[in-house]
Design a protein around this motif. Structure first.
Motif, PDB file in Angstrom:
ATOM      1  N   PHE A 373       0.838  -1.191   0.000  1.00 44.18           N
ATOM      2  CA  PHE A 373       0.000   0.000   0.000  1.00 44.18           C
ATOM      3  C   PHE A 373       0.877   1.246   0.000  1.00 44.18           C
ATOM      4  O   PHE A 373       1.859   1.307   0.739  1.00 44.18           O
ATOM      5  CB  PHE A 373      -0.889   0.026   1.251  1.00 44.18           C
ATOM      6  CG  PHE A 373      -1.907  -1.072   1.295  1.00 44.18           C
ATOM      7  CD1 PHE A 373      -3.198  -0.864   0.824  1.00 44.18           C
ATOM      8  CD2 PHE A 373      -1.582  -2.320   1.803  1.00 44.18           C
ATOM      9  CE1 PHE A 373      -4.147  -1.883   0.849  1.00 44.18           C
ATOM     10  CE2 PHE A 373      -2.517  -3.346   1.836  1.00 44.18           C
ATOM     11  CZ  PHE A 373      -3.794  -3.119   1.358  1.00 44.18           C
ATOM     12  N   ASP A 374       0.485   2.212  -0.843  1.00 43.16           N
ATOM     13  CA  ASP A 374       1.172   3.515  -0.862  1.00 43.16           C
ATOM     14  C   ASP A 374       0.185   4.604  -0.503  1.00 43.16           C
ATOM     15  O   ASP A 374      -0.912   4.623  -1.042  1.00 43.16           O
ATOM     16  CB  ASP A 374       1.692   3.823  -2.278  1.00 43.16           C
ATOM     17  CG  ASP A 374       2.958   3.070  -2.575  1.00 43.16           C
ATOM     18  OD1 ASP A 374       3.908   3.211  -1.791  1.00 43.16           O
ATOM     19  OD2 ASP A 374       2.985   2.323  -3.579  1.00 43.16           O
ATOM     20  N   VAL A 375       0.584   5.507   0.364  1.00 38.99           N
ATOM     21  CA  VAL A 375      -0.258   6.683   0.622  1.00 38.99           C
ATOM     22  C   VAL A 375       0.371   7.877  -0.098  1.00 38.99           C
ATOM     23  O   VAL A 375       1.537   7.832  -0.505  1.00 38.99           O
ATOM     24  CB  VAL A 375      -0.398   6.988   2.134  1.00 38.99           C
ATOM     25  CG1 VAL A 375      -1.064   5.827   2.850  1.00 38.99           C
ATOM     26  CG2 VAL A 375       0.935   7.304   2.758  1.00 38.99           C
ATOM     27  N   ASP A 376      -0.424   8.960  -0.265  1.00 39.60           N
ATOM     28  CA  ASP A 376       0.084  10.147  -0.963  1.00 39.60           C
ATOM     29  C   ASP A 376       1.302  10.700  -0.235  1.00 39.60           C
ATOM     30  O   ASP A 376       1.280  10.878   0.982  1.00 39.60           O
ATOM     31  CB  ASP A 376      -0.989  11.244  -1.014  1.00 39.60           C
ATOM     32  CG  ASP A 376      -2.119  10.844  -1.939  1.00 39.60           C
ATOM     33  OD1 ASP A 376      -1.945   9.860  -2.681  1.00 39.60           O
ATOM     34  OD2 ASP A 376      -3.173  11.495  -1.882  1.00 39.60           O
ATOM     35  N   GLU A 377       2.315  10.974  -1.016  1.00 42.29           N
ATOM     36  CA  GLU A 377       3.566  11.492  -0.461  1.00 42.29           C
ATOM     37  C   GLU A 377       3.332  12.765   0.360  1.00 42.29           C
ATOM     38  O   GLU A 377       3.768  12.869   1.501  1.00 42.29           O
ATOM     39  CB  GLU A 377       4.536  11.770  -1.613  1.00 42.29           C
ATOM     40  CG  GLU A 377       5.982  11.894  -1.196  1.00 42.29           C
ATOM     41  CD  GLU A 377       6.596  10.552  -0.795  1.00 42.29           C
ATOM     42  OE1 GLU A 377       7.674  10.587  -0.218  1.00 42.29           O
ATOM     43  OE2 GLU A 377       5.992   9.491  -1.052  1.00 42.29           O
ATOM     44  N   GLU A 378       2.583  13.705  -0.244  1.00 42.50           N
ATOM     45  CA  GLU A 378       2.367  14.991   0.454  1.00 42.50           C
ATOM     46  C   GLU A 378       1.598  14.795   1.757  1.00 42.50           C
ATOM     47  O   GLU A 378       1.893  15.422   2.768  1.00 42.50           O
ATOM     48  CB  GLU A 378       1.581  16.003  -0.405  1.00 42.50           C
ATOM     49  CG  GLU A 378       2.126  16.273  -1.777  1.00 42.50           C
ATOM     50  CD  GLU A 378       1.505  15.327  -2.789  1.00 42.50           C
ATOM     51  OE1 GLU A 378       0.397  15.641  -3.257  1.00 42.50           O
ATOM     52  OE2 GLU A 378       2.113  14.290  -3.082  1.00 42.50           O
TER      53      GLU A 378
END
Ligand code: FRU
Length: 542
Positions: A373-378
């Motif tokens: 899972f990846d979340v938004d970098e910002e």
């Protein structure tokens, strides 16, 4: 009862019927893995007096043959029950079983049993030592507070040591016994370790871990590049705790690396339904394998209706986590992958805030799932809005929405999403203002049946720089075993859906975060059923 038969699992170990609890004396002998277990052959509840050692063998830890009961309570010193214990394989190949034998007046003593014929690969017949019992209640110890001898390890003086759990007042502790012949045992003056307020230490497991390789170590290994782990099972929470530290082989004393993270305050083997676990060294594949009792979360009356109770978790390899240096890594033994059949890949699924997405894979009651899972970098960088002090068990479960969580899977879910088990990440803010990742399993909506314990389990999990969030789930009808960050933390759930069963079970990915979209990459395998066969074995099975 046919109505509940779907709750039986398809690739987890369980007896054909009646009650099971702790794994006992696991070992490998002549190419066969043996598992023994606390077994009540009469009824599907834990018994007073009638506990035996059930027995089964496997070539691969996945497909099993049930064997006749190995140990019965048939001697004056064990009529009160043949309780938990451990196997020791001596350098000459001999096998010694140490177990807790209970008198009719409930006094707990330790006794010895041997295979009648060591050249029998199935180890069908067991002989109890004529000099039993071999260890008696130490001075000032309650006669019901002395049990569960460990696997023996060899000291530098050529004598074997055994740990036995006990308590004084409410201080949990481990005695150490010394022996050269497994007939005569000497209680040492000092303790291996003790911790106030932990109550009796059940099922002590004590073993070395390698700091440098991913090989498991023989229980007697020590020296440079080795640390020692103690695991105890604590009745007050019915959970297994461990701590890593240093064993002094001269004083026979163990010291935790971090006294603040000592047994009972520190790490759990599994934050879900998992107890009385025990490891053994698999000399053929140079690995240490963990077994653990997974009990039921339904009511005793339902267990009686079903006619059976309890599973064993999928055997897990255990290694020291070299990256954190503070925990272990648990992972399903590689043999479980032999059950994988059709697979389905879902690459970079974009999950907007508040979305639930079905994975169309057909029946979802027997699965092996891996996902990142990846979340938004910002969103992650601007942590201002993320909540501090999150806690899985009090955090409101999968329905309570935060800035950076929850997101993950809904398994054993029905089409209308009235029944589902949520396994998810939740990123909060630690007291230092930095991201702190939690891994949780929420059972609160897992079943519309009412006689069930529907808890929320979980803990925080270290996510190191450069690591992706990852999980692996084994789903098997009424159990979900969830491994996070390669096995750094584990949660085992028992769940009892009434609609999301067999072909009607579905799986979804979800993102309930308000402050980030999530990208999920998922691979799902359908899992074949393992073989469980009754005794006797036919010629070609041998
Ligand atoms: C742990 C335990 C052990 C004991 C056995 C009896 O679950 O209580 O301490 O030996 O179970 O079944």
């Amino acid at each position: 009862n046919a109505m509940l038969s779907w709750q039986r699992t398809s690739f987890h170990f369980q007896p054909q019927m009646n009650w099971m609890n702790d794994p006992n004396g696991p070992l490998l002998h002549m190419g066969w893995y043996h598992i023994f277990y606390q077994y009540n052959p009469d009824i599907a509840v834990w018994g007073w007096g009638n506990l035996t050692w059930g027995h089964a063998v496997s070539k691969d830890l996945i497909n099993w043959f049930h064997l006749p009961i190995a140990l019965f309570p048939d001697q004056w010193y064990d009529v009160g029950g043949v309780w938990s214990g451990s196997a020791t394989t001596l350098p000459n190949g001999e096998i010694i079983m140490l177990y807790t034998s209970r008198l009719l007046n409930l006094t707990q003593l330790q006794s010895v049993a041997y295979p009648a014929n060591i050249s029998d690969p199935l180890l069908l017949d067991w002989v109890k030592y004529s000099g039993n019992p071999v260890m008696f209640t130490p001075k000032d110890i309650g006669h019901e507070d002395f049990r569960d001898p460990s696997t023996a390890w060899l000291g530098q003086d050529g004598k074997w040591r055994i740990a036995v759990g006990s308590m004084v007042n409410n201080t949990g502790l481990s005695f150490v016994y010394k022996t050269s012949d497994f007939n005569n045992f000497e209680l040492l003056d000092g303790l291996l370790h003790e911790v106030q307020g932990t109550g009796i230490w059940e099922c002590i497991d004590f073993y070395p871990v390698s700091l440098t390789t991913n090989d498991g170590l023989d229980t007697s290994a020590n020296g440079v590049g080795v640390k020692h782990l103690i695991k105890v099972s604590l009745q007050k929470t019915m959970k297994d705790y461990y701590a890593i530290g240093t064993y002094d082989p001269i004083k026979d004393k163990w010291t935790p690396d971090d006294p603040k993270e000592d047994l009972g305050n520190g790490l759990l083997i599994d934050s879900g339904k998992y107890y009385a676990s025990k490891t053994f060294y698999d000399q053929s594949k140079k690995r240490r394998i963990l077994w653990g009792w997974v009990g039921e979360s339904d009511s005793q009356s339902t267990d009686l209706l079903k006619g059976w109770a309890s599973l064993q978790g999928i055997p897990r390899t255990v290694v020291f986590d070299k990256k954190t240096g503070t925990s272990i890594i648990q992972w399903p033994v590689e043999e479980v992958e032999s059950l994988r059949s059709e697979s389905y890949d879902f690459d970079k699924l974009k999950l907007e805030q508040g979305s639930v997405l079905p994975l169309n894979i057909g029946s979802a009651s027997q699965l092996d799932i891996v996902a990142t899972f990846d979340v938004d970098e910002e969103a992650l960088l601007s942590m201002e809005e993320a909540e501090g002090d999150y806690n899985c068990t009090s955090g409101g479960g999968a329905v309570s929405r935060g800035v950076l969580g929850p997101f993950g899977f809904l398994v054993l879910a029905d089409e209308s999403l009235t029944e589902l088990t949520a396994v998810y990440f939740y990123i909060g803010k630690g007291i230092d203002g930095r991201a702190k990742t939690h891994f949780c399993a929420d059972q609160s909506r897992s079943s519309s049946a009412s006689d069930i314990e529907k808890l929320i389990y979980g803990s925080d999990v270290p996510v190191l720089h450069g690591e992706k969030l990852s999980m692996r789930l084994l789903v098997d009808h009424s159990i979900v075993e969830s491994f996070v960050q390669g096995g750094r933390r584990v949660i085992t759930s028992r769940v009892y859906p009434t609609k999301a069963i067999n072909g009607a079970a579905k799986v979804y990915v979800f993102n309930n975060a308000t402050g980030t979209s999530v990208t999920a990459s998922v691979k799902v395998w359908q899992m074949n059923s393992a073989n469980f066969k009754a005794y006797p074995l036919t010629g070609d099975q041998l």
